[in-house]
Write an enzyme that holds these catalytic residues in place. Structure first.
Site, short mmCIF file in Angstrom:
data_model
loop_
_atom_site.label_atom_id
_atom_site.label_comp_id
_atom_site.label_asym_id
_atom_site.label_seq_id
_atom_site.Cartn_x
_atom_site.Cartn_y
_atom_site.Cartn_z
N GLU A 179 1.00 -1.67 -0.52
CA GLU A 179 -0.26 0.04 -0.02
C GLU A 179 1.18 0.59 0.06
O GLU A 179 1.16 1.78 1.46
CB GLU A 179 -1.06 0.10 0.92
CG GLU A 179 -2.05 1.04 0.83
CD GLU A 179 -2.54 1.57 2.54
OE1 GLU A 179 -2.41 0.82 3.63
OE2 GLU A 179 -3.89 2.29 2.79
N LYS A 221 -2.70 -2.37 -3.09
CA LYS A 221 -3.46 -0.96 -1.82
C LYS A 221 -2.83 0.03 -2.55
O LYS A 221 -2.68 1.07 -2.36
CB LYS A 221 -3.66 -1.75 -0.86
CG LYS A 221 -4.40 -0.70 0.20
CD LYS A 221 -4.68 -0.64 1.43
CE LYS A 221 -5.78 -0.09 1.67
NZ LYS A 221 -6.84 -0.37 3.18
P1 13P Z 1 -9.36 4.20 4.66
O1 13P Z 1 -9.99 3.73 4.01
O2 13P Z 1 -9.94 4.40 6.16
O3 13P Z 1 -8.49 5.08 3.80
O4 13P Z 1 -8.25 3.34 5.30
C1 13P Z 1 -7.57 2.16 4.52
C2 13P Z 1 -6.49 1.64 5.41
O5 13P Z 1 -6.65 0.52 5.62
C3 13P Z 1 -5.66 2.32 5.49
O6 13P Z 1 -3.95 2.32 5.61
#
Ligand code: 13P
Length: 335
Positions: A179, A221
């Site tokens: 991510e 992600k």
């Molecule tokens: P949000 O969808 O609230 O941005 O959180 C997702 C997430 O896991 C961020 O690391």
């Protein structure tokens, strides 16, 4: 689990019409969320809140996995059933956040790098034993065009950490969710966000290649390509969808089994509408789905926070509705 099973798990995470609920807030972050509804941040309240979310009737119809925090992975329902068992019985894969949050990147004021590689091999082996099938590591990239952010050094440092994490996950038989979150705070426009996001993704996939990470057993992600919150020129739903898909197509290999999005502070409706619009586009190389935290939970948290004993079923109705709507958006069928 061996490395041969990773592609199967990765595909299950992005199965048709299904996505992920991110409930991996650290104890410090969940305190901020609880504070907004006046709930005390105790271990029992955190447990009760996560039990409410994970035992939502029918959740597995639209949710393929849930990302948990270390404490939550070890917790049980009030009746004594491990959360991981409840999840697997309902077709929901347990995931675990393994990064330790961000720290200032020395020499680069305003930029951060994610910590957590020390001891990660041992922690991943323990998590695999506790039933985790996938993991998450979040890198944070801030945009401030005037101040030259993000720097190349910040992008490289974060891509390198993500790649080392991903390789360690696969060694432990866990699917890495990588991510790199490009943050929405700021005045930058959608073109700036496109340029930064493309650069970050190219650096990430280059690092994954350098570290022998198997893309078939990896999930991205991603953040959407969207103008900064303080940009006077906000974009239409169609533009966000077009820019995001174009950016991903130019930088993400087709061998990847799927991409899920974070919500990043978008409203519930925006997060769903953007995902839906992307899935209406043709010839997508990968399934595009969701891994929302706030956009899955905020409505339910408000209801639960009003009466944490008696509002469980009511809050769960909202969780189910958000899962269903985002599941439909993952197929471009949300109205
Ligand atoms: P949000 O969808 O609230 O941005 O959180 C997702 C997430 O896991 C961020 O690391």
């Amino acid at each position: 689990m061996s490395i041969d099973q990773l592609p199967e798990i990765a595909k299950a995470m992005v199965a048709q019409g299904k996505g992920i609920i991110a409930i991996d807030e650290s104890n410090a972050t969940i305190k901020k969320r609880f504070d907004t509804v006046g709930v005390e941040n105790t271990e029992e309240n955190r447990r009760a809140y996560r039990e409410m979310l994970l035992t939502t009737p029918g959740l597995g119809e639209h949710i393929s996995g849930a990302i948990l925090y270390d404490e939550t992975l070890r917790q049980k329902t009030k009746a004594g059933v491990p959360f991981t068992k409840i999840m697997m019985d309902n077709g929901i894969l347990p995931g675990i956040k393994v990064d330790k949050g961000t720290v200032a990147l020395a020499g680069f004021p305003g930029e951060v790098v994610t910590d957590g590689l020390d001891g990660l091999r041992e922690r991943l082996n323990e998590y695999a034993g506790l039933g985790a099938k996938f993991a998450k590591w979040r890198a944070v990239i801030n945009i401030n065009i005037e101040d030259g952010m993000p720097s190349d050094t910040c992008i490289e440092a974060n891509a390198h950490a993500l790649a080392r994490y991903a390789a360690l996950c696969q060694e432990a038989g866990i699917v890495p969710m990588v991510e790199p979150e490009v943050i929405m705070e700021g005045e930058h426009d959608i073109d700036d966000c496109f340029v930064v996001t493309e650069k970050v993704l190219r650096a990430l996939f280059n690092a994954l290649y350098q570290h022998n990470v198997m893309l078939e057993g990896t999930i991205l992600k991603a953040s959407m390509v969207i103008p900064g919150k303080d940009c006077p020129d906000q974009a239409s739903v169609e533009d966000v969808a077009d820019y995001t898909v174009q950016c991903l197509k130019s930088a993400v290999p087709a061998a990847l089994p799927g991409i899920v999005f974070l919500s990043g502070g978008q409203s519930d409706d925006d997060a769903t509408a953007h995902l839906n619009e992307m899935n209406k586009l043709e010839n997508l190389p990968w399934p595009l789905s969701f891994s929302y935290g706030r956009a899955m939970q905020s409505a339910a948290l408000k209801i639960w926070g009003q009466d944490i004993v008696n509002n469980v079923a009511k809050a769960q109705e909202t969780v189910y509705a958000r899962a269903r709507d985002n599941g439909l958006a993952a197929m471009g069928e949300w109205k």
